[in-house]
Design an enzyme around this catalytic site. Structure first.
Site, PDB file in Angstrom:
ATOM      1  N   THR A  57     -60.371 -40.671  -3.456  1.00  0.00           N
ATOM      2  CA  THR A  57     -59.091 -40.062  -3.110  1.00  0.00           C
ATOM      3  C   THR A  57     -58.714 -40.607  -1.741  1.00  0.00           C
ATOM      4  O   THR A  57     -59.537 -41.192  -1.040  1.00  0.00           O
ATOM      5  CB  THR A  57     -59.195 -38.530  -2.993  1.00  0.00           C
ATOM      6  OG1 THR A  57     -60.177 -38.228  -1.996  1.00  0.00           O
ATOM      7  CG2 THR A  57     -59.596 -37.885  -4.305  1.00  0.00           C
TER       8      THR A  57
ATOM      9  N   TYR B 181     -38.033 -46.945  -8.244  1.00  0.00           N
ATOM     10  CA  TYR B 181     -38.851 -47.288  -9.408  1.00  0.00           C
ATOM     11  C   TYR B 181     -39.458 -48.662  -9.209  1.00  0.00           C
ATOM     12  O   TYR B 181     -38.755 -49.614  -8.879  1.00  0.00           O
ATOM     13  CB  TYR B 181     -38.000 -47.286 -10.692  1.00  0.00           C
ATOM     14  CG  TYR B 181     -38.494 -46.230 -11.650  1.00  0.00           C
ATOM     15  CD1 TYR B 181     -39.783 -46.296 -12.157  1.00  0.00           C
ATOM     16  CD2 TYR B 181     -37.693 -45.145 -12.007  1.00  0.00           C
ATOM     17  CE1 TYR B 181     -40.268 -45.302 -13.000  1.00  0.00           C
ATOM     18  CE2 TYR B 181     -38.172 -44.152 -12.845  1.00  0.00           C
ATOM     19  CZ  TYR B 181     -39.462 -44.243 -13.337  1.00  0.00           C
ATOM     20  OH  TYR B 181     -39.941 -43.260 -14.158  1.00  0.00           O
TER      21      TYR B 181
ATOM     22  N   ASP C 124     -67.995 -42.837  -6.958  1.00  0.00           N
ATOM     23  CA  ASP C 124     -66.824 -42.020  -6.649  1.00  0.00           C
ATOM     24  C   ASP C 124     -67.030 -41.469  -5.238  1.00  0.00           C
ATOM     25  O   ASP C 124     -67.806 -40.543  -5.030  1.00  0.00           O
ATOM     26  CB  ASP C 124     -66.712 -40.883  -7.679  1.00  0.00           C
ATOM     27  CG  ASP C 124     -65.510 -39.991  -7.420  1.00  0.00           C
ATOM     28  OD1 ASP C 124     -64.894 -40.106  -6.332  1.00  0.00           O
ATOM     29  OD2 ASP C 124     -65.187 -39.158  -8.296  1.00  0.00           O
TER      30      ASP C 124
ATOM     31  N   ARG D 142     -51.957 -37.281  -0.360  1.00  0.00           N
ATOM     32  CA  ARG D 142     -52.656 -36.948  -1.600  1.00  0.00           C
ATOM     33  C   ARG D 142     -52.542 -38.108  -2.588  1.00  0.00           C
ATOM     34  O   ARG D 142     -51.425 -38.503  -2.957  1.00  0.00           O
ATOM     35  CB  ARG D 142     -52.003 -35.693  -2.183  1.00  0.00           C
ATOM     36  CG  ARG D 142     -52.639 -35.097  -3.412  1.00  0.00           C
ATOM     37  CD  ARG D 142     -52.189 -33.655  -3.574  1.00  0.00           C
ATOM     38  NE  ARG D 142     -52.653 -32.904  -2.422  1.00  0.00           N
ATOM     39  CZ  ARG D 142     -53.898 -32.432  -2.278  1.00  0.00           C
ATOM     40  NH1 ARG D 142     -54.764 -32.554  -3.246  1.00  0.00           N
ATOM     41  NH2 ARG D 142     -54.254 -31.804  -1.188  1.00  0.00           N
TER      42      ARG D 142
ATOM     43  N   GLU E 161     -42.340 -50.030 -11.358  1.00  0.00           N
ATOM     44  CA  GLU E 161     -43.415 -50.286 -12.326  1.00  0.00           C
ATOM     45  C   GLU E 161     -43.852 -51.743 -12.238  1.00  0.00           C
ATOM     46  O   GLU E 161     -43.015 -52.645 -12.157  1.00  0.00           O
ATOM     47  CB  GLU E 161     -42.954 -49.956 -13.750  1.00  0.00           C
ATOM     48  CG  GLU E 161     -43.088 -48.475 -14.048  1.00  0.00           C
ATOM     49  CD  GLU E 161     -42.508 -48.086 -15.392  1.00  0.00           C
ATOM     50  OE1 GLU E 161     -41.697 -48.844 -15.948  1.00  0.00           O
ATOM     51  OE2 GLU E 161     -42.855 -47.002 -15.880  1.00  0.00           O
TER      52      GLU E 161
ATOM     53  N   LYS F 118     -58.880 -36.774   1.516  1.00  0.00           N
ATOM     54  CA  LYS F 118     -59.982 -35.933   1.995  1.00  0.00           C
ATOM     55  C   LYS F 118     -60.409 -36.444   3.377  1.00  0.00           C
ATOM     56  O   LYS F 118     -59.587 -36.430   4.283  1.00  0.00           O
ATOM     57  CB  LYS F 118     -61.083 -35.894   0.937  1.00  0.00           C
ATOM     58  CG  LYS F 118     -60.554 -35.238  -0.360  1.00  0.00           C
ATOM     59  CD  LYS F 118     -61.548 -35.171  -1.493  1.00  0.00           C
ATOM     60  CE  LYS F 118     -60.880 -34.567  -2.729  1.00  0.00           C
ATOM     61  NZ  LYS F 118     -61.779 -34.572  -3.917  1.00  0.00           N
TER      62      LYS F 118
END
Ligand SMILES: *Cc1c(COP(=O)(O)O)cnc(C)c1O
Length: 434
Positions: A225, A53, A199, A234, A55, A228
């Protein structure tokens, strides 16, 4: 890598995984948004950082024990900045859609007007589709491509922008075979005082290697992303060419100082729309960015383009209509209207023959998104396998055989056999074969 623990503990899922390994090996992956990551990326993505974790951001976490994930995230950010010539990078978005959500929510308030490329003309769901958060939170004005050229109708964009005064204009898309016109969009955004968001989810690998123009000098914010053409795990990412004072004068709580735009984006990603970051994926992004910084990656991306252009030429020679008449990038959008087959039927027949593509609307399509008149094909994944010009010619012949006789099982089976032969010559993940 034998997956011996999984095999022993859960043979049901092990077998599912092995069937996916075989499917990826035995078929021609022509989905333009897919790719095959390297073993090092897979190792990091499958590693123990999934347990952590974290954050917050490096050096400012809400949890202890973050010293090593901090190093990984810092490297991911530094490598991303180097790769794209950016001044700022946030590598935490879980996906491209979340990168877009955080960017839009930073630059536009709910109810503001946002312009984006129509989904049916190559845009993405997050650029204003009514079934997506973007269409629900914002007043969307979609722009289109010109029927004759298949390219963005920039005059119409300017007219729409003047009439609607958008807060944000989004450029880029998911099925746009040509270079994104960052510079022209900048001048339109300047005329109406809008923020410009690029984008680059699809061409980011080409942008990183200089084979597609860079959005950094022109756009206020850039999203992408990582899975790709960039060939990483991913995920998503947000960048800026340079970090400026925010135009709304929002003040940092403690110091009373005007926040930088980067601080607003960071806090929109977390806590705005996400909680704990996927540290295993962020570390794997760093690995992939390291790969993309090597000279080999430019050779790879040039081959992606050469392959796509060969596909386009061979298809044109067989009288296929291509949206925009060809490609500058990794993808070709085929309009099947003159071929007596729908996009849906073509996708299905090709799948039976071991060739994976996706049906896609073409601009001014008169069929529904579930049927469509087109298919989208892309070369990033087969180029990763090592395929080149000669294989592209064979692949177009195989596609043509299927499209011309899509209901003939004998043809589909014969093509499937040919596909398998081709795949065997370009092995993929052979260390995973059981
Ligand atoms: C793929 C894509 C996205 C979203 O990516 P996900 O990771 O699937 O959420 C966003 N924008 C464009 C243009 C894309 O092509």
């Amino acid at each position: 890598m034998s997956f011996s623990f999984l095999k022993e503990a859960d043979s049901e899922l092990y077998n599912i995984l092995m069937r996916e390994v075989s499917r990826e090996h035995d078929t021609l992956e022509l989905i333009a948004s897919e790719n095959f990551v390297s073993y090092p990326v897979l190792e990091m993505a499958g590693g123990v950082m999934t347990n952590k974790y974290a954050e917050g951001y490096p050096g400012k976490r809400y949890y202890g024990g973050c010293e090593f994930v901090d190093e990984a995230e810092n490297l991911a950010r530094d490598r991303a900045k180097k790769l794209f010539g950016a001044d700022y990078a946030n590598v935490q978005p879980h996906s491209g859609s979340q990168a877009n959500m955080a960017a839009l929510m930073t630059f536009a308030n709910v109810g503001d007007t946002v312009m984006g490329l129509d989904l049916a003309h190559g845009g993405h769901l997050t650029h204003g589709s009514p079934v997506n958060f973007s269409g629900q939170l914002y007043n969307i004005v979609s722009y289109q491509v010109l029927k004759e050229t298949g390219r963005v109708d920039l005059d119409a964009v300017r007219d729409l922008a003047k009439k609607n005064n958008p807060k944000v204009i989004i450029c880029g898309g998911s099925a746009y075979p040509r270079h994104i016109e960052f510079e022209a969009f900048r001048s339109i955004a300047d005329e109406v005082g809008a923020f410009l968001m690029a984008d680059i989810a699809h061409p980011s690998g080409l942008v990183a290697t200089g084979l597609h123009p860079s959005p950094m000098p022109y756009c206020d914010v850039v999203t992408t992303t990582t899975h790709k053409t960039l060939r990483g795990p991913r995920g998503g990412m947000i960048m800026m060419g340079n970090d400026k004072d925010n135009p709304w004068g929002k003040v940092a709580p403690k110091s009373g100082r005007v926040k930088q735009l980067s601080e607003l984006i960071d806090s929109m990603v977390m806590p705005g729309i996400q909680g704990g970051p996927l540290m295993h994926i962020i570390a794997a992004k760093a690995v992939a960015f390291g790969e993309a910084l090597k000279p080999d990656f430019k050779v790879y991306t040039q081959q992606i383009i050469d392959n796509a252009q060969t596909l386009a030429q061979e298809l044109l020679a067989k009288e296929y209509n291509l949206v925009s008449g060809g490609t500058d990038t990794h993808l070709v959008l085929i309009d099947l209207s003159n071929k007596d087959i729908t996009g849906k039927a073509a996708e299905k027949a090709l799948e039976k023959a071991g060739i994976t593509v996706n049906k896609n609307m073409v601009p001014f399509d008169n069929r529904s998104p579930f049927i469509t008149s087109g298919i989208r094909v892309g070369t990033p994944a087969i180029t990763t396998r090592g395929m080149g010009i000669d294989q592209m010619k064979i692949i177009v012949q195989l596609i043509d055989d299927v499209i011309n006789d899509a209901e003939n099982e004998d043809v589909l089976n014969r093509v499937k056999g040919d596909v398998l032969e081709l795949c065997k010559m370009f092995p993929l993940y052979d260390r995973f074969q059981s």
